[in-house]
Design a protein around this motif. Structure first.
Motif, short mmCIF file in Angstrom:
data_model
loop_
_atom_site.label_atom_id
_atom_site.label_comp_id
_atom_site.label_asym_id
_atom_site.label_seq_id
_atom_site.Cartn_x
_atom_site.Cartn_y
_atom_site.Cartn_z
N GLU A 179 0.83 -1.21 0.00
CA GLU A 179 0.00 0.00 0.00
C GLU A 179 0.86 1.26 0.00
O GLU A 179 0.56 2.23 -0.70
CB GLU A 179 -0.92 -0.01 1.22
N ASN A 180 1.96 1.26 0.76
CA ASN A 180 2.83 2.43 0.79
C ASN A 180 3.46 2.69 -0.57
O ASN A 180 3.65 3.85 -0.96
CB ASN A 180 3.92 2.26 1.86
N ASP A 181 3.80 1.61 -1.29
CA ASP A 181 4.36 1.78 -2.63
C ASP A 181 3.33 2.41 -3.57
O ASP A 181 3.66 3.30 -4.36
CB ASP A 181 4.79 0.41 -3.20
N VAL A 239 0.78 4.34 -2.73
CA VAL A 239 0.57 5.74 -2.36
C VAL A 239 1.73 6.59 -2.83
O VAL A 239 1.54 7.72 -3.33
CB VAL A 239 0.36 5.86 -0.83
N LEU A 240 2.96 6.09 -2.70
CA LEU A 240 4.12 6.84 -3.18
C LEU A 240 4.01 7.07 -4.68
O LEU A 240 4.29 8.18 -5.17
CB LEU A 240 5.41 6.09 -2.86
#
Length: 232
Positions: free
Chosen positions: A88-90, A92-93
């Protein structure tokens, strides 16, 4: 004339697979195993879309995305990440850097082609090409251009469509799910959190103080509302 897609993918088998299916769908494809030539080539002959892997030798797709979004002549071309990084962080980035879609490996080739077409449709000019003006902001749907305080302000196609949609319906509160349907359609990578990322990006471009927005308001527990200044 077919639309061209620049594909950054260091796995030769995946690159050939992507190229085969995109060309079968009517696109012309230019593959790259490393990022070294992709931006100079695009400056000479811009593609309709970039399809970028993140982890490639000699650099990475995230850096290519940053450079594209800061390049005045290439900043509005849509970008899709095609990557094994599925966190998920990837995602969003990728959104924060300005990507228009995010596809994780392994992927179905039919879905890949469908999402390339969907992003390009989103990039098409809005059907109601009128101009919205308020205070020092001009939203020109026909030219797909945003001008803020007299300066032409770069947006991605998705940012522009979200801003244009909200500004055309001032005073109405829209949930994140509604905005996902209205702006992204059936794009599967986006989540309610994605809407928040795009709202933050838009605020940074149109608001004098993004932390205390005058135009694009958060309605706690409900979603977002666009407030047109009184007298506009």
């Amino acid at each position: 004339m077919s639309q061209s897609v620049f594909v950054l993918e260091d796995d030769a088998d995946i690159s050939r697979l992507v190229q085969h299916h995109l060309e079968a769908a009517g696109f012309s494809v230019k593959p790259y195993l490393t990022p070294s030539n992709i931006i100079p080539d695009a400056e000479r002959q811009p593609p309709a879309l970039f399809l970028l892997d993140i982890m490639v030798p000699g650099g990475d797709g995230l850096d290519v995305c940053r450079r594209l979004r800061s390049n005045a002549s290439l900043s509005t071309i849509p970008i899709i990440f095609l990557t094994a990084r599925a966190g998920e962080n990837d995602r969003v980035l990728g959104l924060e850097l300005g990507a228009d879609d995010y596809i994780t490996k392994p992927f179905a080739t039919r879905e890949l082609v469908a999402r390339v077409k969907a992003v390009l449709r989103r990039f098409e000019r809005p059907t109601s090409p009128s101009i919205i003006r308020f205070e020092e902001v001009v939203i020109d749907a026909g030219a797909m251009q945003l001008t803020v305080r007299g300066e032409l302000t770069t947006t991605t196609a998705t940012e522009f469509r979200l801003l244009d949609y909200l500004a055309r319906h001032p005073g109405r509160v829209y949930s994140r799910d509604h905005l996902l349907d209205a702006v992204w359609g059936d794009a599967r990578f986006v989540t309610p959190r994605s809407v928040d990322v795009y709202v933050r990006r838009i605020r940074e471009k149109i608001e004098i103080d993004p932390e205390n927005p005058r135009y694009l308001k958060t309605v706690r527990g409900a979603g977002y509302r666009f407030e047109m200044p009184k007298g506009e």
